[in-house]
Design an enzyme around this catalytic site. Structure first.
Site, short mmCIF file in Angstrom:
data_model
loop_
_atom_site.label_atom_id
_atom_site.label_comp_id
_atom_site.label_asym_id
_atom_site.label_seq_id
_atom_site.Cartn_x
_atom_site.Cartn_y
_atom_site.Cartn_z
N SER A 72 50.23 33.51 45.26
CA SER A 72 48.82 33.32 44.93
C SER A 72 48.31 34.55 44.19
O SER A 72 48.08 35.61 44.78
CB SER A 72 48.02 33.11 46.23
N SER A 73 48.14 34.41 42.90
CA SER A 73 47.74 35.55 42.06
C SER A 73 46.45 36.19 42.59
O SER A 73 46.38 37.41 42.76
CB SER A 73 47.55 35.08 40.62
N ASN A 74 45.45 35.37 42.85
CA ASN A 74 44.16 35.97 43.24
C ASN A 74 44.27 36.70 44.58
O ASN A 74 43.60 37.71 44.79
CB ASN A 74 43.04 34.93 43.21
N HIS A 82 53.41 32.52 35.43
CA HIS A 82 52.40 31.85 36.28
C HIS A 82 52.08 30.48 35.67
O HIS A 82 51.95 30.36 34.45
CB HIS A 82 51.14 32.71 36.40
N CYS A 116 37.67 28.39 47.13
CA CYS A 116 36.71 28.30 46.02
C CYS A 116 36.49 26.81 45.74
O CYS A 116 37.16 25.95 46.32
CB CYS A 116 37.30 28.96 44.79
N HIS A 118 48.24 27.53 45.61
CA HIS A 118 49.33 28.42 46.02
C HIS A 118 49.16 28.90 47.46
O HIS A 118 48.91 30.09 47.71
CB HIS A 118 49.41 29.61 45.05
N GLU A 169 49.43 28.67 35.54
CA GLU A 169 48.20 28.54 34.75
C GLU A 169 48.41 29.03 33.32
O GLU A 169 47.96 28.40 32.35
CB GLU A 169 47.07 29.34 35.41
N THR A 204 42.56 32.96 34.98
CA THR A 204 41.30 33.01 35.75
C THR A 204 41.37 33.92 36.97
O THR A 204 40.32 34.25 37.54
CB THR A 204 40.94 31.60 36.26
O1 0CN Z 1 46.16 30.84 45.01
P1 0CN Z 1 45.77 29.85 43.99
O2 0CN Z 1 46.25 28.46 44.18
O3 0CN Z 1 46.24 30.27 42.54
P2 0CN Z 1 46.45 31.64 41.77
O4 0CN Z 1 45.57 32.66 42.32
O5 0CN Z 1 47.91 31.97 41.88
O6 0CN Z 1 46.11 31.29 40.34
O7 0CN Z 1 44.18 29.85 43.93
C1 0CN Z 1 43.48 28.93 43.18
C2 0CN Z 1 43.39 29.33 41.80
C3 0CN Z 1 43.44 28.61 40.72
C4 0CN Z 1 43.54 27.97 39.59
FE1 SF4 Z 2 39.29 28.55 42.19
FE2 SF4 Z 2 41.12 28.94 40.33
FE3 SF4 Z 2 39.00 27.42 39.83
FE4 SF4 Z 2 38.70 30.05 40.14
S1 SF4 Z 2 39.80 29.00 38.49
S2 SF4 Z 2 37.37 28.43 40.99
S3 SF4 Z 2 40.26 30.49 41.70
S4 SF4 Z 2 40.64 27.00 41.32
#
Ligand code: 0CN
Ligand code: SF4
Length: 335
Positions: free
Chosen positions: A227-229, A129, A17, A46, A131, A169
């Site tokens: 990685s949550s997402n 987490h 992203c 992550h 965040e 998020t």
């Molecule tokens: O995998 P990510 O580093 O983090 P989470 O999904 O665990 O929050 O992906 C980027 C997301 C952000 C902020």
């Molecule tokens: Fe990417 Fe996290 Fe930002 Fe969403 S909040 S755009 S998953 S870095």
């Protein structure tokens, strides 16, 4: 339609992203500009391949700013930090580069604003987490964590007329809506966030997986365990009817037995996952007879964030381009 070739349905959008792309580029550009070591608080994103690759290039990952030598430079990860962490870094004279995703910062600002207006803030997210720790740290006296629908029973507020929900998020959209529904049964005057806290990338990847899942025998999601997402994509796939679903960090973790009798495999990747890891999965599956790849696109994304301002300023002073390169991948070293 009967087909003799076994298929891969490849979800799009998938992978990086805008916030991840920017955070990784911030570390790469800082390493180029200042030279190693560059300290990074927590994993920049992550993904263990991204972290291992940047570590090889001279990034030093630490879990606390205390581990950074006085006066050195530290990058804050995409997931954000609390004001207490910023204050600690400042007190140690650290030079900071803030790679917090602007969409996480937006949620921090909402928390600050509702706390100022003395609301009880119900922050939907996963306990522990990073965040959530950062967002809750903006207003610890006003924020309560609600870790999913089953946690709603324990929630109490001071004034049911002054309650708002915010969220991490990278949650499952559907599960979050279930949590909100239960909260609203309990607190009918519950206010919604001013705009979606679950970000566009999280939402788009879930929509694409939902479209593919009912069509496939097996769904593979590339992404790391923390990685949550990415983990949410596995859950979403199962909810949406995939025969089975597995998360892997890379092709080497695929188990051939998962594909016994399968004719169609779905494939996606989390927002922190370099595309090269997906390509390796496609290759491995190709060798097992899944020779036809069909991309199923449910949205196009062109959002790009500018580099963190501290870095932009430095690069400009040095006469280097401060524009984000939109690298979208990193030649990772499989670990
Ligand atoms: O995998 P990510 O580093 O983090 P989470 O999904 O665990 O929050 O992906 C980027 C997301 C952000 C902020
Ligand atoms: Fe990417 Fe996290 Fe930002 Fe969403 S909040 S755009 S998953 S870095």
């Amino acid at each position: 339609m009967a087909t003799s070739t076994k298929q891969i349905l490849l979800a799009a959008p998938r992978g990086y992203c805008a916030g991840v792309d920017r955070a990784i580029e911030a570390v790469e550009r800082a390493l180029e500009h200042y030279g190693p070591p560059v300290y990074v608080r927590n994993e920049i994103v992550h993904n263990k391949h991204v972290v291992a690759t940047l570590a090889e290039r001279g990034a030093v990952f630490v879990s606390e700013t205390e581990q950074v030598p006085e006066g050195a430079r530290v990058i804050f990860s995409a997931h954000g930090v609390s004001p207490a962490v910023r204050a600690e870094a400042a007190s140690r004279g650290l030079d900071t580069i803030d790679a917090t995703c602007p969409l996480v910062t937006k949620v921090h600002k909402e928390a600050v604003r509702f706390a100022r207006d003395d609301y009880d803030i119900l922050l939907i997210g996963h306990d522990g987490h990073e965040e959530v720790e950062g967002t809750a740290g903006e207003a610890p006296e006003h924020v309560q964590l609600v870790d999913g629908p089953d946690a709603v029973d324990q929630v109490t507020v001071r004034d049911p007329a002054k309650v708002v929900w915010l969220s991490q998020t990278t949650l499952s959209v559907d599960e979050t809506m279930t949590t909100v529904h239960r909260l609203r049964e309990k607190f009918p005057q519950l206010q919604d966030p001013p705009s979606d806290d679950i970000c566009y990338a999280t939402q788009n990847r879930q929509v694409a997986v939902k479209k593919i899942a009912p069509e496939v025998d097996v769904m593979i999601v590339v992404g790391s365990a923390n990685s949550s997402n990415s983990v949410r994509l596995v859950e979403v796939a199962l909810e949406a009817g995939a025969g089975s679903a597995h998360r892997v960090d890379a092709a080497g973790e695929l188990d051939r037995a998962w594909f016994d009798g399968a004719t169609r495999v779905g494939l996606s990747s989390g927002a922190s996952v370099p595309e090269i890891l997906v390509r390796e999965v496609v290759e491995r599956l190709g060798g097992w007879g899944f020779g036809e790849v069909v991309e199923v696109r449910t949205a196009t994304e062109d959002l790009m964030f500018s580099l963190p301002k501290e870095l932009r300023g430095e690069l400009k002073k040095a006469g280097q381009s401060a524009r984000p390169g939109g690298r979208r991948t990193l030649d990772v070293t499989p670990v």
